[in-house]
Design an enzyme around this catalytic site. Structure first.
Site, short mmCIF file in Angstrom:
data_model
loop_
_atom_site.label_atom_id
_atom_site.label_comp_id
_atom_site.label_asym_id
_atom_site.label_seq_id
_atom_site.Cartn_x
_atom_site.Cartn_y
_atom_site.Cartn_z
N HIS A 1 0.81 -1.28 0.09
CA HIS A 1 0.13 0.12 -0.23
C HIS A 1 0.77 1.32 0.06
O HIS A 1 0.39 2.28 0.61
CB HIS A 1 -0.87 -0.05 1.20
CG HIS A 1 -2.10 -1.13 1.29
ND1 HIS A 1 -2.40 -1.53 -0.08
CD2 HIS A 1 -2.92 -1.74 2.21
CE1 HIS A 1 -3.45 -2.46 -0.01
NE2 HIS A 1 -3.51 -2.53 1.51
N HIS B 1 -9.49 2.23 0.65
CA HIS B 1 -9.46 0.82 1.39
C HIS B 1 -10.71 1.01 2.25
O HIS B 1 -10.55 0.63 3.72
CB HIS B 1 -8.18 0.87 1.93
CG HIS B 1 -7.75 -0.40 2.28
ND1 HIS B 1 -8.27 -0.97 3.38
CD2 HIS B 1 -6.80 -1.17 1.97
CE1 HIS B 1 -8.00 -2.23 3.39
NE2 HIS B 1 -6.80 -2.32 2.57
N GLU C 1 -11.47 -3.40 -3.01
CA GLU C 1 -10.53 -2.48 -3.40
C GLU C 1 -10.40 -2.53 -4.88
O GLU C 1 -9.73 -3.48 -5.22
CB GLU C 1 -9.35 -2.64 -2.46
CG GLU C 1 -9.40 -2.67 -1.07
CD GLU C 1 -8.52 -3.50 -0.46
OE1 GLU C 1 -7.11 -3.17 -0.77
OE2 GLU C 1 -8.66 -4.50 0.54
#
Ligand code: BGC
Length: 355
Positions: free
Chosen positions: A106, A180, A320
């Site tokens: 991420h 997210h 996502e």
């Protein structure tokens, strides 16, 4: 706009509320371009906040497992925290170790989710929106190129939260943006999501190794407990002894979204989720080729969240929308490299309804 606290390094954060005529509303902070609350009606018109999160900025800073934020530069995992581009190799932070195997997750240690974005509220034909700008300098978190990102949240008149992503760069660089949000259509804090009925418009997925890195090929979902091409309760097959579910401790997989032939970048239905008890429905549409379905396998009740609620294992799910994990190292996957002169454009819609 109201104040939402100050980060430990002195950056002021704010909270903005978008609202439509049906009572759907979204609270969004400029810290991480994060959706803090999202209220949607049930079949009786009763509103509940359907996203997991915190009431206070300090908790987002200290312990958020990416609740509601925008992820970048590159969402999902990059194997060994390394990739090469035009003959040059890049080393990124190793900030995640699934199965004891380190990887980059991420966007790194201080990525887009920890930036304070420049926010600009707007209204347009009955819609309320918030445009958020962020500049990520060359070399930030090890990635090349100065990147300018704009994320626009719009609360539409048909009860959708629409997210438009745009990015430009002055050097070729990988970019893979997503939101997210963790959802619970019964309302955050209402327990697990195992009874939610889920459909994912995908025939294939990208199976992973023990480090949750894709093996590099797409595999058919048919005949596996990962197949949601017809509706199934999320929990129905989650404990079936299947290697992929065991590696991830539940669902944590990238689905290859079915796009109409010849229209790989058009907005397409990606998923439908129904909470039979409240009647809330959420439909996800995206221009992205993939979507990570994650069942909050790493939530463990170790901290209090909104209103003192404690989120255990599988008390929320994420959908996502994204390019495939580890794309910078996977030549067979759709490319995430953006070049100077190009504009990355991507749209995802979370639309609410009742049954
Ligand atoms: C990943 C999970 C990870 C989570 C972190 C998800 O996008 O798929 O493996 O643990 O993010 O909150």
């Amino acid at each position: 706009m109201i104040p939402f606290g100050t980060t430990p390094d002195g950056r002021a954060a704010h909270l903005f509320t978008l609202r439509n005529a049906q009572g759907v509303s979204a609270d969004i902070t400029d810290y991480g371009a994060t959706v803090v609350r999202l209220f949607a009606p049930d079949r009786q018109g009763r509103l509940a906040d359907v996203t997991l999160g915190f009431d206070r900025l300090d908790d987002y800073v200290a312990r958020s497992p990416y609740f509601g934020c925008v992820i970048g530069r590159v969402g999902n995992r990059i194997a060994h925290g390394r990739f090469s581009l035009h003959g040059k190799s890049y080393t990124l932070a190793l900030n995640n170790t699934p199965g004891g195997i380190p990887c980059h997750l991420h966007g790194g240690l201080r990525a887009f989710d920890k930036a304070v974005w420049r926010a600009e509220p707007f209204t347009r034909a009955g819609e309320a929106g918030l445009r958020l700008h962020h500049r990520s300098p060359d070399g930030e978190e090890g990635y090349p190129g100065n990147v300018e990102v704009v994320v626009t949240y719009t609360l539409t008149t048909d009860n959708a939260l629409r997210i438009d992503y745009e990015a430009i760069t002055d050097q070729p660089t990988p970019i893979n943006l997503t939101n997210h949000a963790y959802f619970n259509l019964a309302g955050e804090g209402a327990g697990d999501v195992l009874g939610h009925m889920l459909t994912i418009h995908a025939r294939d997925y990208t199976p992973v190794n023990a480090g949750l890195i894709p093996l590099g090929h797409v595999a058919p979902l048919a005949g596996t407990p990962l197949d949601f091409s017809t509706p199934h309760p999320i929990g129905e097959r989650i404990n079936v002894p299947h290697e992929q579910l065991q590696l991830a401790g539940g669902y944590d997989h990238n689905y290859v979204i079915t796009h109409a032939p010849g229209q790989p970048n058009a907005l397409a239905p990606a998923a439908t989720v129904v909470d039979p008890a409240s009647g809330r429905i959420m439909k996800v549409l995206t221009t992205e080729p993939g979507m990570q379905f994650y069942t909050g396998n790493f939530l463990d009740g170790s901290f209090p969240a909104k209103l003192g609620h404690v989120y255990q294992h599988r008390h929320g799910f994420c959908l996502e929308t994204q390019h495939f994990p580890d794309s910078p190292n996977q030549p067979a996957f759709p490319s995430v490299i953006v070049a100077p002169g190009e504009t990355l454009r991507s749209t995802t819609v979370y639309r609410f309804d009742v049954c």
